[in-house]
Design a protein around this motif. Structure first.
Motif, PDB file in Angstrom:
ATOM      1  N   ASN A 284      47.088  32.380  44.280  1.00  0.00           N
ATOM      2  CA  ASN A 284      47.691  33.274  42.875  1.00  0.00           C
ATOM      3  C   ASN A 284      46.022  33.230  42.582  1.00  0.00           C
ATOM      4  O   ASN A 284      45.135  33.898  41.630  1.00  0.00           O
TER       5      ASN A 284
ATOM      6  N   ASP B 196      42.624  35.503  44.746  1.00  0.00           N
ATOM      7  CA  ASP B 196      41.385  36.366  44.300  1.00  0.00           C
ATOM      8  C   ASP B 196      40.845  36.740  43.594  1.00  0.00           C
ATOM      9  O   ASP B 196      40.032  37.547  42.995  1.00  0.00           O
TER      10      ASP B 196
ATOM     11  N   ILE C  82      37.602  35.320  43.615  1.00  0.00           N
ATOM     12  CA  ILE C  82      36.924  36.159  43.686  1.00  0.00           C
ATOM     13  C   ILE C  82      35.833  36.979  43.306  1.00  0.00           C
ATOM     14  O   ILE C  82      34.494  36.769  44.112  1.00  0.00           O
ATOM     15  N   TYR C  83      37.032  37.604  43.009  1.00  0.00           N
ATOM     16  CA  TYR C  83      36.433  38.729  42.031  1.00  0.00           C
ATOM     17  C   TYR C  83      34.946  38.241  40.783  1.00  0.00           C
ATOM     18  O   TYR C  83      34.043  38.413  40.228  1.00  0.00           O
TER      19      TYR C  83
ATOM     20  N   THR D  26      39.859  37.670  33.346  1.00  0.00           N
ATOM     21  CA  THR D  26      40.701  37.718  34.883  1.00  0.00           C
ATOM     22  C   THR D  26      41.781  36.248  34.828  1.00  0.00           C
ATOM     23  O   THR D  26      42.499  36.867  35.439  1.00  0.00           O
TER      24      THR D  26
ATOM     25  N   SER E 189      44.677  38.093  36.644  1.00  0.00           N
ATOM     26  CA  SER E 189      45.697  37.893  36.913  1.00  0.00           C
ATOM     27  C   SER E 189      47.244  37.323  36.830  1.00  0.00           C
ATOM     28  O   SER E 189      48.385  37.060  37.431  1.00  0.00           O
TER      29      SER E 189
ATOM     30  N   ASN F 107      49.094  40.123  37.383  1.00  0.00           N
ATOM     31  CA  ASN F 107      49.136  40.544  39.090  1.00  0.00           C
ATOM     32  C   ASN F 107      50.367  39.210  39.563  1.00  0.00           C
ATOM     33  O   ASN F 107      51.463  39.825  40.220  1.00  0.00           O
TER      34      ASN F 107
ATOM     35  N   THR G 203      46.221  49.050  39.017  1.00  0.00           N
ATOM     36  CA  THR G 203      44.872  49.044  39.325  1.00  0.00           C
ATOM     37  C   THR G 203      44.097  49.909  38.079  1.00  0.00           C
ATOM     38  O   THR G 203      43.054  49.683  37.468  1.00  0.00           O
TER      39      THR G 203
END
Length: 260
Positions: A36, A39, A42-43, A71, A75, A78, A185
């Motif tokens: 978790n 991702d 990374i962004y 973020t 997060s 997601n 998205t």
């Protein structure tokens, strides 16, 4: 429509379902948390340090700090969505765990409520993990950030409930791609995670204002910067309304699917 559908009969047995899911997850807790984190990190580092170095400050803060606060919400969204979609669908349709649980004195409402609470709890862990990381990196400016935790949980409830609606309708795992492509998205792009919504055309801003992620970001970002969010009651009410309405719809659809 029966009164039972209008007023779901919930009980504390929902926490037994929550505990069952927790005990299964606990065996792979560390890989799950790291997954978790990967991702969004990374962004955060890729865009925050890469693109952020080319951009001026946004509302008085660096771009990476602006992105970090968004973020946290993305997060949470997601994590709740994945749990309420792929994991819940596996337990409902593939493994038929829900049917096995209902052989005990546990109702479908309890199973659904347990799934909702578990997805929200797992999403809260994900959001908290991101919050801890960005705090260590110095992107949290105030202890007011602690008030973001209940917002994170409420955000998890809202997106878990929405995910359960899709799970109730899904014939297979492939169906979830439509949900992510057409709903999740676009929200990441429209709701202020990567840039202020004010940069969008007025019509798009009007649409984005109705999306649940917009309300989550509007609450969490000011708290991380040490500010009291504007319109707190309205944003909280919107997230709560989404969670309650979506859960009722999901329960109605699941009843038709499993108990027909």
């Amino acid at each position: 429509m029966s009164a039972q559908l209008l007023l779901p009969q919930l009980s504390l047995r929902a926490f037994a379902v929550w505990r069952r899911n927790f005990l299964v997850w606990k065996k792979l807790a560390i890989p799950s948390l790291l997954g978790n984190l990967a991702d969004p990190m990374i962004y955060l580092f890729g865009l925050g340090y890469g693109l952020g170095g080319l951009l001026p400050q946004i509302n008085g803060v660096s771009y990476i700090a602006f992105l970090a606060s968004g973020t946290v919400c993305a997060s949470t969204m997601n994590a709740a969505s994945f749990e309420a979609l792929y994991s819940a669908f596996s337990r409902m349709h593939v493994q038929r765990t829900w049917e096995a649980i209902m052989n005990a004195p546990v109702t479908l409402e309890d199973v659904m409520a347990g799934e909702l609470l578990w997805a929200a709890a797992k999403a809260t862990l994900s959001g908290m993990a991101i919050l801890v990381v960005i705090s260590l990196l110095g992107f949290v400016a105030s202890p007011l950030a602690l008030w973001a935790l209940p917002v994170i949980f409420l955000t998890g409830l809202a997106f878990a409930a929405l995910g359960l609606i899709v799970t109730a309708l899904a014939p297979s795992y492939d169906f979830f791609m439509y949900y992510f492509t057409l709903f999740i998205t676009p929200m990441v792009l429209l709701c202020g995670v990567f840039f202020p919504p004010e940069q969008l055309p007025p019509l798009v801003q009007a649409v984005a204002a109705w999306l649940p992620l917009t309300h989550a970001v509007a609450l969490v970002r000011p708290l991380l910067f040490g500010e009291i969010p504007a319109g707190i009651v309205g944003h909280l009410a919107a997230l709560l309304a989404v969670a309650l309405a979506a859960f009722w719809i999901a329960l109605t659809l699941i009843r038709r699917r499993l108990l027909k």
